[in-house]
Design an enzyme around this catalytic site. Sequence first.
Site, PDB file in Angstrom:
ATOM      1  N   HIS A 171      -1.844  -2.402  -9.630  1.00  0.00           N
ATOM      2  CA  HIS A 171      -2.888  -1.838  -8.777  1.00  0.00           C
ATOM      3  C   HIS A 171      -4.058  -2.796  -8.716  1.00  0.00           C
ATOM      4  O   HIS A 171      -4.392  -3.431  -9.712  1.00  0.00           O
ATOM      5  CB  HIS A 171      -3.369  -0.485  -9.336  1.00  0.00           C
ATOM      6  CG  HIS A 171      -4.051   0.348  -8.305  1.00  0.00           C
ATOM      7  ND1 HIS A 171      -5.384   0.211  -8.029  1.00  0.00           N
ATOM      8  CD2 HIS A 171      -3.572   1.294  -7.474  1.00  0.00           C
ATOM      9  CE1 HIS A 171      -5.692   1.062  -7.067  1.00  0.00           C
ATOM     10  NE2 HIS A 171      -4.617   1.729  -6.709  1.00  0.00           N
ATOM     11  N   ASP A 175       2.662   5.822  -6.554  1.00  0.00           N
ATOM     12  CA  ASP A 175       3.882   5.809  -5.744  1.00  0.00           C
ATOM     13  C   ASP A 175       5.144   5.843  -6.595  1.00  0.00           C
ATOM     14  O   ASP A 175       6.204   6.254  -6.117  1.00  0.00           O
ATOM     15  CB  ASP A 175       3.903   4.564  -4.843  1.00  0.00           C
ATOM     16  CG  ASP A 175       2.816   4.649  -3.783  1.00  0.00           C
ATOM     17  OD1 ASP A 175       2.679   5.729  -3.189  1.00  0.00           O
ATOM     18  OD2 ASP A 175       2.101   3.655  -3.577  1.00  0.00           O
ATOM     19  N   HIS A 235       0.882  -1.183   0.000  1.00  0.00           N
ATOM     20  CA  HIS A 235       0.000   0.000   0.000  1.00  0.00           C
ATOM     21  C   HIS A 235       0.919   1.233   0.000  1.00  0.00           C
ATOM     22  O   HIS A 235       1.742   1.390  -0.896  1.00  0.00           O
ATOM     23  CB  HIS A 235      -0.917  -0.103   1.231  1.00  0.00           C
ATOM     24  CG  HIS A 235      -2.069   0.858   1.283  1.00  0.00           C
ATOM     25  ND1 HIS A 235      -2.452   1.654   0.230  1.00  0.00           N
ATOM     26  CD2 HIS A 235      -2.946   1.154   2.290  1.00  0.00           C
ATOM     27  CE1 HIS A 235      -3.498   2.394   0.589  1.00  0.00           C
ATOM     28  NE2 HIS A 235      -3.810   2.107   1.833  1.00  0.00           N
ATOM     29  N   LYS A 252       8.272  -9.095  -7.047  1.00  0.00           N
ATOM     30  CA  LYS A 252       7.265  -8.029  -7.181  1.00  0.00           C
ATOM     31  C   LYS A 252       8.004  -6.716  -7.101  1.00  0.00           C
ATOM     32  O   LYS A 252       8.754  -6.476  -6.150  1.00  0.00           O
ATOM     33  CB  LYS A 252       6.256  -8.105  -6.047  1.00  0.00           C
ATOM     34  CG  LYS A 252       5.080  -8.963  -6.405  1.00  0.00           C
ATOM     35  CD  LYS A 252       3.779  -8.407  -5.848  1.00  0.00           C
ATOM     36  CE  LYS A 252       2.620  -9.144  -6.497  1.00  0.00           C
ATOM     37  NZ  LYS A 252       1.405  -9.048  -5.736  1.00  0.00           N
TER      38      LYS A 252
HETATM   39  N1  COA Z   1       5.643  -6.529  -9.951  1.00  0.00           N
HETATM   40  C1  COA Z   1       5.667  -7.720 -10.576  1.00  0.00           C
HETATM   41  N2  COA Z   1       4.561  -8.428 -10.846  1.00  0.00           N
HETATM   42  C2  COA Z   1       3.389  -7.908 -10.478  1.00  0.00           C
HETATM   43  C3  COA Z   1       3.297  -6.662  -9.834  1.00  0.00           C
HETATM   44  C4  COA Z   1       4.482  -5.976  -9.570  1.00  0.00           C
HETATM   45  N3  COA Z   1       4.467  -4.801  -8.948  1.00  0.00           N
HETATM   46  N4  COA Z   1       2.007  -6.389  -9.579  1.00  0.00           N
HETATM   47  C5  COA Z   1       1.294  -7.417 -10.043  1.00  0.00           C
HETATM   48  N5  COA Z   1       2.137  -8.336 -10.572  1.00  0.00           N
HETATM   49  C6  COA Z   1       1.768  -9.601 -11.170  1.00  0.00           C
HETATM   50  C7  COA Z   1       1.606 -10.644 -10.109  1.00  0.00           C
HETATM   51  O1  COA Z   1       2.827 -11.296  -9.840  1.00  0.00           O
HETATM   52  C8  COA Z   1       0.574 -11.539 -10.714  1.00  0.00           C
HETATM   53  O2  COA Z   1       1.208 -12.322 -11.700  1.00  0.00           O
HETATM   54  P1  COA Z   1       0.814 -13.870 -11.886  1.00  0.00           P
HETATM   55  O3  COA Z   1      -0.638 -13.847 -12.289  1.00  0.00           O
HETATM   56  O4  COA Z   1       1.755 -14.322 -12.934  1.00  0.00           O
HETATM   57  O5  COA Z   1       1.019 -14.490 -10.550  1.00  0.00           O
HETATM   58  C9  COA Z   1      -0.337 -10.575 -11.450  1.00  0.00           C
HETATM   59  O6  COA Z   1       0.482  -9.449 -11.756  1.00  0.00           O
HETATM   60  C10 COA Z   1      -1.533 -10.114 -10.605  1.00  0.00           C
HETATM   61  O7  COA Z   1      -1.027  -9.563  -9.407  1.00  0.00           O
HETATM   62  P2  COA Z   1      -1.762  -9.568  -7.988  1.00  0.00           P
HETATM   63  O8  COA Z   1      -0.773  -9.282  -6.929  1.00  0.00           O
HETATM   64  O9  COA Z   1      -2.571 -10.816  -7.850  1.00  0.00           O
HETATM   65  O10 COA Z   1      -2.744  -8.386  -8.186  1.00  0.00           O
HETATM   66  P3  COA Z   1      -3.453  -7.630  -7.032  1.00  0.00           P
HETATM   67  O11 COA Z   1      -4.577  -6.908  -7.662  1.00  0.00           O
HETATM   68  O12 COA Z   1      -3.772  -8.490  -5.872  1.00  0.00           O
HETATM   69  O13 COA Z   1      -2.293  -6.675  -6.540  1.00  0.00           O
HETATM   70  C11 COA Z   1      -0.945  -4.943  -5.903  1.00  0.00           C
HETATM   71  C12 COA Z   1      -2.252  -5.339  -6.584  1.00  0.00           C
HETATM   72  C13 COA Z   1      -0.879  -3.420  -5.784  1.00  0.00           C
HETATM   73  C14 COA Z   1      -0.905  -5.548  -4.482  1.00  0.00           C
HETATM   74  C15 COA Z   1       0.234  -5.485  -6.703  1.00  0.00           C
HETATM   75  O14 COA Z   1       0.191  -4.964  -8.010  1.00  0.00           O
HETATM   76  C16 COA Z   1       1.562  -5.163  -6.066  1.00  0.00           C
HETATM   77  O15 COA Z   1       2.021  -5.877  -5.166  1.00  0.00           O
HETATM   78  N6  COA Z   1       2.236  -4.054  -6.500  1.00  0.00           N
HETATM   79  C17 COA Z   1       3.444  -3.598  -5.876  1.00  0.00           C
HETATM   80  C18 COA Z   1       3.144  -2.794  -4.619  1.00  0.00           C
HETATM   81  C19 COA Z   1       2.677  -1.409  -4.902  1.00  0.00           C
HETATM   82  O16 COA Z   1       3.238  -0.707  -5.730  1.00  0.00           O
HETATM   83  N7  COA Z   1       1.647  -1.003  -4.168  1.00  0.00           N
HETATM   84  C20 COA Z   1       1.068   0.315  -4.270  1.00  0.00           C
HETATM   85  C21 COA Z   1      -0.301   0.215  -4.827  1.00  0.00           C
HETATM   86  S1  COA Z   1      -0.990   1.831  -5.121  1.00  0.00           S
END
Ligand code: COA
Length: 379
Positions: free
Chosen positions: A270, A321, A222, A264
């Site tokens: 997002h 971010d 987050h 990640k």
């Molecule tokens: N880096 C690498 N891969 C990523 C990624 C990232 N930042 N964000 C998503 N993915 C990939 C996942 O590994 C997953 O791949 P897979 O299907 O091969 O396993 C796919 O994209 C879906 O990701 P998921 O984590 O299930 O999506 P989500 O909707 O639950 O997650 C976040 C959203 C924000 C938690 C996720 O994108 C993330 O962890 N981002 C980094 C943290 C961040 O920047 N947070 C600020 C948000 S405003």
Amino acid sequence: MAAEDIKKGLAGVVVDYTAVSKVNPDTNSLLYRGYPVQELAAKCSFEEVAYLLWNGELPNESQLAEFTARERAGRALDPVVKTVIDTLPTTAHPMDVCRTAASVLGARHELAEDSSPEANMKKAIDLWAAMPAVVAYDQRRRRGQDVVEPREDLDYSANFLWMTFGEEQVPEVVEAFNVSMILYAEHSFNASTFTARVVTSTLADLHSAVTAAIGALKGPLHGGANEAVMHTFDEIGIRSEESLDEAASRAKTWMENALAQKKKVMGFGHRVYKHGDSRVPTMKAALDKMIAHYGRPELLGLYNGLEQAMDEAKAIKPNLDYPAGPTYHLMGFDTQAFTPLFVASRITGWTAHIMEQVASNSLIRPLSEYNGPEERHVP
Ligand code: COA
């Protein structure tokens, strides 16, 4: 219960109405009380946006004058909060300091146990006005510097920078900071806002809800992502002598390796936006101005290289971010202070939601499907 009936992470679940903001991932748009956030960032001060989030309408001239006077009167660092901060080790994360300060301010508030609409509005404004001094002082004490008293002649953003650095900043820098505060202010039922609403739904007080929300924001999935973005830049290595292209090429290689290892990468992706974050173009424009202002093209190289490599490999777009991290770095904030800046801004959105929750409350209490051992008995 079938596995598909379990909404892990509450993904896709609509739990309530809100009139505070609307996130539309299909059109990549974000509205605060109906206004596009890009327009607010271009035309308004953060004070006007805070007023809008809390009152539902932009202020007229006299409303704004009264509101800014209240904010300016609440800016000084509470001496008790300063004493508490001074007892915390500098090894404690600045988010822990923010969380502690919010809790202390709550316990000391004259209306601590009053959750009437009037009391909550007062508490929201007081907390919003007080938090910049906490963030600014915490960065300063880590650098062995003393408190800088607030200046009533400066607006919220200019004063925040003044209290942090003890120097007045040029208008371009103040403007970029103001834009970041507006973009960070509100984003519907994200994890920290939902946390605030859950706590509020138990009829606990506003400061308890905000303190919990700060805890939720700390995590790198987050708000902690803006700090984590800078750690990525540091890991790749920021080399001031490097050209934009050289930096971009090293960043691309770093990203390819990171993705090959299934890492990640923070600042990308997002839960709601799947084709790009509506706030990124505005924040990226502010970052571009700061890169030009401070003359640091190699940072743009790192930024572009990571973004391109991620897009080519997985088509995952940056979130807010990603441009916010390097912008705060250029302004001179310590990396660990980035998420507290997010706190200072998001207090507005959190408390708008807290007031909305109070006005139409229902205890938030979901169910779970038990998958532990069958009933058994102590021998
Ligand atoms: N880096 C690498 N891969 C990523 C990624 C990232 N930042 N964000 C998503 N993915 C990939 C996942 O590994 C997953 O791949 P897979 O299907 O091969 O396993 C796919 O994209 C879906 O990701 P998921 O984590 O299930 O999506 P989500 O909707 O639950 O997650 C976040 C959203 C924000 C938690 C996720 O994108 C993330 O962890 N981002 C980094 C943290 C961040 O920047 N947070 C600020 C948000 S405003």
